[in-house]
Design a protein around this motif. Structure first.
Motif, PDB file in Angstrom:
ATOM      1  N   ALA A  80       0.832  -1.204   0.000  1.00  0.00           N
ATOM      2  CA  ALA A  80       0.000   0.000   0.000  1.00  0.00           C
ATOM      3  C   ALA A  80       0.868   1.256   0.000  1.00  0.00           C
ATOM      4  O   ALA A  80       0.546   2.241  -0.675  1.00  0.00           O
ATOM      5  CB  ALA A  80      -0.945  -0.011   1.195  1.00  0.00           C
ATOM      6  N   ALA A  81       1.972   1.230   0.731  1.00  0.00           N
ATOM      7  CA  ALA A  81       2.893   2.363   0.737  1.00  0.00           C
ATOM      8  C   ALA A  81       3.537   2.543  -0.642  1.00  0.00           C
ATOM      9  O   ALA A  81       3.628   3.667  -1.147  1.00  0.00           O
ATOM     10  CB  ALA A  81       3.968   2.182   1.801  1.00  0.00           C
ATOM     11  N   ARG A  82       3.953   1.440  -1.243  1.00  0.00           N
ATOM     12  CA  ARG A  82       4.557   1.517  -2.579  1.00  0.00           C
ATOM     13  C   ARG A  82       3.555   2.101  -3.579  1.00  0.00           C
ATOM     14  O   ARG A  82       3.907   2.984  -4.377  1.00  0.00           O
ATOM     15  CB  ARG A  82       5.020   0.130  -3.035  1.00  0.00           C
ATOM     16  N   LEU A  83       2.318   1.633  -3.523  1.00  0.00           N
ATOM     17  CA  LEU A  83       1.287   2.139  -4.433  1.00  0.00           C
ATOM     18  C   LEU A  83       0.957   3.598  -4.135  1.00  0.00           C
ATOM     19  O   LEU A  83       0.720   4.384  -5.059  1.00  0.00           O
ATOM     20  CB  LEU A  83       0.032   1.269  -4.345  1.00  0.00           C
ATOM     21  N   SER A  84       0.954   3.977  -2.877  1.00  0.00           N
ATOM     22  CA  SER A  84       0.684   5.364  -2.517  1.00  0.00           C
ATOM     23  C   SER A  84       1.790   6.286  -3.002  1.00  0.00           C
ATOM     24  O   SER A  84       1.532   7.424  -3.398  1.00  0.00           O
ATOM     25  CB  SER A  84       0.488   5.494  -1.005  1.00  0.00           C
ATOM     26  N   ASP A  85       3.031   5.790  -2.996  1.00  0.00           N
ATOM     27  CA  ASP A  85       4.141   6.581  -3.535  1.00  0.00           C
ATOM     28  C   ASP A  85       3.919   6.906  -5.013  1.00  0.00           C
ATOM     29  O   ASP A  85       4.407   7.922  -5.500  1.00  0.00           O
ATOM     30  CB  ASP A  85       5.467   5.841  -3.375  1.00  0.00           C
ATOM     31  N   GLY A  86       3.199   6.037  -5.726  1.00  0.00           N
ATOM     32  CA  GLY A  86       2.943   6.245  -7.148  1.00  0.00           C
ATOM     33  C   GLY A  86       1.806   7.207  -7.442  1.00  0.00           C
ATOM     34  O   GLY A  86       1.580   7.565  -8.603  1.00  0.00           O
TER      35      GLY A  86
END
Length: 127
Positions: A80-86
């Motif tokens: 979720a953090a990785r996707l939020s970074d995008g």
């Protein structure tokens, strides 16, 4: 050990992302903000279509105006953090986020529009 009647036997654990406006968010023109918001919404819609974002939306009344919205993801907190970074608004510095695991009594929530399982069923760890 006898179980505490105030503690559920099982929990559903969800990955929650809370979006907030950071104090150092860059100022941008109204036209750029409209374009950025459109890209932010399109990115989130794509995550929903892919089934990784279950539900999301903005906050209205809030005690802290920096809080902007919340999402529940069908993935790990790290993903979720990785996707939020995008997210284009995060990448542009207009939004920041916090990732949390939210434990609720098993069966308390349902996501009828979700394509698959949301969250993990867990028991309270013994201390």
């Amino acid at each position: 050990m006898a179980s505490d009647p105030d503690v559920p036997d099982a929990f559903d654990v969800y990955t929650v992302v809370v979006l907030r406006r950071p104090p150092d968010a860059p100022d941008i023109t109204d036209d750029a903000l409209i374009e950025l918001q459109a890209r932010h919404l399109a990115y989130r819609a794509d995550l929903r279509r892919r089934g990784v974002l279950v539900v999301n939306g903005p906050f209205d009344l809030r005690s802290d105006p920096s809080y902007r919205g919340m999402s529940i993801f069908a993935c790990s907190p790290d993903e979720a953090a990785r996707l939020s970074d995008g997210d284009p608004s995060v990448a542009a510095g207009r939004l920041a986020y916090d990732v949390l695991e939210w434990w609720v009594a098993a069966g308390s929530l349902a996501f009828p529009l979700a394509a698959g399982q949301v969250g993990d069923r867990r028991s309270m760890p013994d201390d």
